[in-house]
Design a protein around this motif. Sequence first.
Motif, PDB file in Angstrom:
ATOM      1  N   ARG A   5      40.439  52.534  21.348  1.00  0.00           N
ATOM      2  CA  ARG A   5      40.335  53.426  20.090  1.00  0.00           C
ATOM      3  C   ARG A   5      41.700  54.260  20.045  1.00  0.00           C
ATOM      4  NH1 ARG A   5      34.827  54.285  20.562  1.00  0.00           N
ATOM      5  NH2 ARG A   5      34.665  56.635  21.709  1.00  0.00           N
ATOM      6  N   ILE A   6      41.715  54.892  21.035  1.00  0.00           N
ATOM      7  CA  ILE A   6      42.649  56.436  20.714  1.00  0.00           C
ATOM      8  C   ILE A   6      43.616  55.490  20.916  1.00  0.00           C
ATOM      9  CG2 ILE A   6      44.275  57.030  22.509  1.00  0.00           C
ATOM     10  CD1 ILE A   6      41.289  58.834  23.145  1.00  0.00           C
ATOM     11  N   VAL A   7      44.006  54.173  21.461  1.00  0.00           N
ATOM     12  CA  VAL A   7      45.476  53.168  21.462  1.00  0.00           C
ATOM     13  C   VAL A   7      45.649  52.303  20.501  1.00  0.00           C
ATOM     14  CG1 VAL A   7      46.798  51.617  23.205  1.00  0.00           C
ATOM     15  CG2 VAL A   7      45.923  52.966  24.463  1.00  0.00           C
ATOM     16  N   ALA A  49      46.630  55.502  36.691  1.00  0.00           N
ATOM     17  CA  ALA A  49      45.233  54.965  35.310  1.00  0.00           C
ATOM     18  C   ALA A  49      45.957  54.626  34.542  1.00  0.00           C
ATOM     19  CB  ALA A  49      44.129  56.130  35.920  1.00  0.00           C
ATOM     20  N   LEU A  50      46.230  55.298  34.164  1.00  0.00           N
ATOM     21  CA  LEU A  50      46.903  55.102  32.108  1.00  0.00           C
ATOM     22  C   LEU A  50      47.359  54.110  32.569  1.00  0.00           C
ATOM     23  CD1 LEU A  50      47.056  59.202  30.667  1.00  0.00           C
ATOM     24  CD2 LEU A  50      44.874  57.730  30.745  1.00  0.00           C
ATOM     25  N   ILE A  51      48.546  53.791  32.837  1.00  0.00           N
ATOM     26  CA  ILE A  51      48.885  52.885  32.981  1.00  0.00           C
ATOM     27  C   ILE A  51      48.269  51.393  32.960  1.00  0.00           C
ATOM     28  CG2 ILE A  51      50.927  51.406  33.740  1.00  0.00           C
ATOM     29  CD1 ILE A  51      52.483  53.805  34.265  1.00  0.00           C
ATOM     30  N   LYS A  52      47.619  51.211  33.808  1.00  0.00           N
ATOM     31  CA  LYS A  52      46.855  50.100  33.991  1.00  0.00           C
ATOM     32  C   LYS A  52      45.545  50.017  32.916  1.00  0.00           C
ATOM     33  CE  LYS A  52      45.898  48.336  37.438  1.00  0.00           C
ATOM     34  NZ  LYS A  52      46.008  47.681  37.759  1.00  0.00           N
ATOM     35  N   VAL A  53      45.264  51.064  32.069  1.00  0.00           N
ATOM     36  CA  VAL A  53      44.363  50.800  31.316  1.00  0.00           C
ATOM     37  C   VAL A  53      45.722  51.053  29.880  1.00  0.00           C
ATOM     38  CG1 VAL A  53      43.549  52.398  28.855  1.00  0.00           C
ATOM     39  CG2 VAL A  53      42.755  52.752  31.195  1.00  0.00           C
ATOM     40  N   LEU A  54      47.362  51.007  29.582  1.00  0.00           N
ATOM     41  CA  LEU A  54      47.768  50.637  28.634  1.00  0.00           C
ATOM     42  C   LEU A  54      47.763  48.786  29.017  1.00  0.00           C
ATOM     43  CD1 LEU A  54      50.162  52.872  28.357  1.00  0.00           C
ATOM     44  CD2 LEU A  54      48.468  52.428  26.571  1.00  0.00           C
ATOM     45  N   LYS A  55      48.002  48.390  30.146  1.00  0.00           N
ATOM     46  CA  LYS A  55      48.522  47.246  30.493  1.00  0.00           C
ATOM     47  C   LYS A  55      46.922  46.143  30.579  1.00  0.00           C
ATOM     48  CE  LYS A  55      51.267  46.171  33.950  1.00  0.00           C
ATOM     49  NZ  LYS A  55      52.175  46.780  35.332  1.00  0.00           N
ATOM     50  N   SER A  56      45.739  47.188  29.763  1.00  0.00           N
ATOM     51  CA  SER A  56      44.940  45.902  29.311  1.00  0.00           C
ATOM     52  C   SER A  56      43.773  45.746  31.065  1.00  0.00           C
ATOM     53  CB  SER A  56      44.671  45.229  28.594  1.00  0.00           C
ATOM     54  OG  SER A  56      45.371  45.411  27.187  1.00  0.00           O
ATOM     55  N   SER A  57      44.071  46.614  31.914  1.00  0.00           N
ATOM     56  CA  SER A  57      42.960  45.937  32.619  1.00  0.00           C
ATOM     57  C   SER A  57      42.067  47.100  32.499  1.00  0.00           C
ATOM     58  CB  SER A  57      43.733  47.187  34.084  1.00  0.00           C
ATOM     59  OG  SER A  57      44.544  46.714  34.664  1.00  0.00           O
ATOM     60  N   SER A  58      40.681  45.563  32.604  1.00  0.00           N
ATOM     61  CA  SER A  58      39.625  45.834  32.208  1.00  0.00           C
ATOM     62  C   SER A  58      38.548  46.897  33.032  1.00  0.00           C
ATOM     63  CB  SER A  58      38.789  43.882  32.070  1.00  0.00           C
ATOM     64  OG  SER A  58      38.601  43.853  33.680  1.00  0.00           O
ATOM     65  N   GLY A  59      37.884  46.759  32.388  1.00  0.00           N
ATOM     66  CA  GLY A  59      36.407  48.310  33.373  1.00  0.00           C
ATOM     67  C   GLY A  59      36.722  49.531  33.767  1.00  0.00           C
TER      68      GLY A  59
END
Length: 183
Positions: free
Chosen positions: A51-53, A127-137
């Motif tokens: 939602r934030i992104v 961890a935030l880079i992983k989130v931005l790269k759309s790593s699921s989970g």
Amino acid sequence: MRSSPFTWINEQAKVCVFIALLLFTLALTAALSIQGIISFELAGTRAAADRIVDSWSPPQGDVRGDAFLSLGVDYLYLFLYPLTISLACHLSARRDARFARRTWIVGAILSWVELAATPFDATENYALIKVLKSSSGAFWPALAKWCAILKFGLIFIGAGYVIAWILLELVRKLVREEMSTAQ
């Protein structure tokens, strides 16, 4: 064990190093102030992070690239602000040693503890880079959140110590002036 990570620097150089670190820290703080980044750091869940992104993405394009750049620059920043706060705790503790041993011990310990913000911030950024790269989970947003909480806790504890020391010094100065005028 050394009483501080800065015992090897002479006293005059410590002030110069502190001023340089403070200026770099303030400059990078201004440069990294992306609106909503703290909310993103503390999202905690995949849905909240998404939602934030999504809220950052205007109709004409995606700002993920800006977020990636900000996180990349933050890897430099994460070495500066812990050193700045650590040195501020050290300088406060050194000045306070002549008044109260307990506050000196707290300041000396904090000058070491503040450096722990660096690995928390580095892990959070990863961890935030992983989130931005759309790593699921749910793992990466949760890891980023807890690292951010620990990092911010250390920042507030160190900054609180320094601010309390500054206020205490102001009170001491006022009391000394009041006592000298009363004589």
